[in-house]
Write an enzyme that holds these catalytic residues in place. Structure first.
Site, PDB file in Angstrom:
ATOM      1  N   SER A 187       0.865  -1.176   0.000  1.00 23.51           N
ATOM      2  CA  SER A 187       0.000   0.000   0.000  1.00 23.51           C
ATOM      3  C   SER A 187       0.903   1.228   0.000  1.00 23.51           C
ATOM      4  O   SER A 187       2.069   1.146   0.400  1.00 23.51           O
ATOM      5  CB  SER A 187      -0.879   0.008   1.256  1.00 23.51           C
ATOM      6  OG  SER A 187      -1.467   1.277   1.477  1.00 23.51           O
ATOM      7  N   TYR A 211      -1.164  -0.542  10.669  1.00 21.43           N
ATOM      8  CA  TYR A 211      -1.293  -0.924   9.263  1.00 21.43           C
ATOM      9  C   TYR A 211      -0.050  -0.500   8.487  1.00 21.43           C
ATOM     10  O   TYR A 211       0.541  -1.296   7.745  1.00 21.43           O
ATOM     11  CB  TYR A 211      -2.552  -0.292   8.674  1.00 21.43           C
ATOM     12  CG  TYR A 211      -2.757  -0.571   7.206  1.00 21.43           C
ATOM     13  CD1 TYR A 211      -3.042  -1.856   6.761  1.00 21.43           C
ATOM     14  CD2 TYR A 211      -2.687   0.447   6.262  1.00 21.43           C
ATOM     15  CE1 TYR A 211      -3.249  -2.124   5.414  1.00 21.43           C
ATOM     16  CE2 TYR A 211      -2.892   0.196   4.918  1.00 21.43           C
ATOM     17  CZ  TYR A 211      -3.174  -1.088   4.500  1.00 21.43           C
ATOM     18  OH  TYR A 211      -3.374  -1.349   3.166  1.00 21.43           O
TER      19      TYR A 211
END
Length: 265
Positions: A140, A153
């Protein structure tokens, strides 16, 4: 064609980018191994696929690390090889670090980092024996810079960057490619399924996600990037994300100041 008869194992294949990749590779003549926690969703995905001989449904919870070696053995046994491993399974976060339960932090790391790295480790001996293979972890833009509400995350995705950059160097002379997949805003359920501080689902669609590119478009970009052996494959990078990526490398202090007041949801 590049994908014809290639054995491709995709985790997180029941929805979003993983589902779109599975469908695209199947339509291009590939043999697909589909993994996700829900066997029912995987069966629904393949219900209309005519050539069932080119599919293997292999239910797997990537966060259960003790299952990974056996799953790799089953995947290898189906066609005697694994040409491509796409580590797509993952979970996001929507919570402040100070409020997030430690077990939630651990779950995010167990799934996003250790699950991906562990499955790769289980598959590597088969690829090394053939001096051939593609490993494609899905990361990501949060693995390039961190923002509020995404601390664990981002940490899990940054860990992937470190692991796979080193692995790419280790495997350079062994015919195995490592191609990092870096989505920005792709319209999937990742924000809906993101974990809150107590481990409950966020259950809301991120407006940036809602405005993102489709999973199908993301899959096309990913497959093209893999065909060209791109080191990093970006997609869904909005102008503000492009700016943040630039600042993270050139002027990290400026980005740090901007993030203090960023309207992150």
């Amino acid at each position: 064609m590049f994908w014809n008869n290639k054995v491709c194992w995709i985790t997180g294949a029941s929805s979003g980018i993983g589902k779109a990749l599975a469908e695209s590779i199947y339509l291009r003549g590939g043999r697909v191994i589909l993994s996700a926690r829900s066997a029912g969703m995987l069966n629904s995905l393949t219900a209309d696929w005519e050539d069932k001989d080119r599919t293997l449904i292999l239910p797997l919870d990537i966060g259960c690390h003790e299952e990974l070696t056996q799953a790799a053995q089953k995947a290898q046994a189906r066609w005697g090889r694994i040409d491509v491993l796409i580590n797509n399974a993952g979970v996001s976060q929507r919570s402040l670090a100070a409020e997030t339960d430690f077990e939630v932090m651990k779950t995010i790391m167990d799934v996003n980092f250790l699950g991906s790295a562990g499955l790769t480790r289980a598959v590597l001996p088969y690829m090394i024996a053939r001096n051939s293979g593609i490993i494609a972890p899905v990361s990501s833009v949060a693995g390039k810079f961190s923002t509020p509400l995404r601390t664990s995350y981002s940490a899990s995705k940054m860990a992937l960057q470190g692991f796979y950059d080193g692995l790419r160097a280790e495997l350079h002379s062994q015919g195995i490619h490592v191609n990092f997949i870096i989505p920005g805003f792709v319209k999937t359920n990742i924000s809906i399924n993101a974990l809150k501080a107590n481990g409950e689902k966020h259950a809301e669609m991120d407006p940036n996600q809602a405005a993102g590119i489709s999973s199908e478009k993301a899959a096309r970009i990913i497959l093209k990037g893999l065909e060209k052996n791109k080191r990093e494959i970006y997609m869904g990078i909005a102008p503000k994300v492009k700016l943040a990526l630039f600042l993270s490398k050139a002027f990290p202090g400026v980005l740090a100041k901007m993030l203090r007041s960023a309207n992150v949801k």
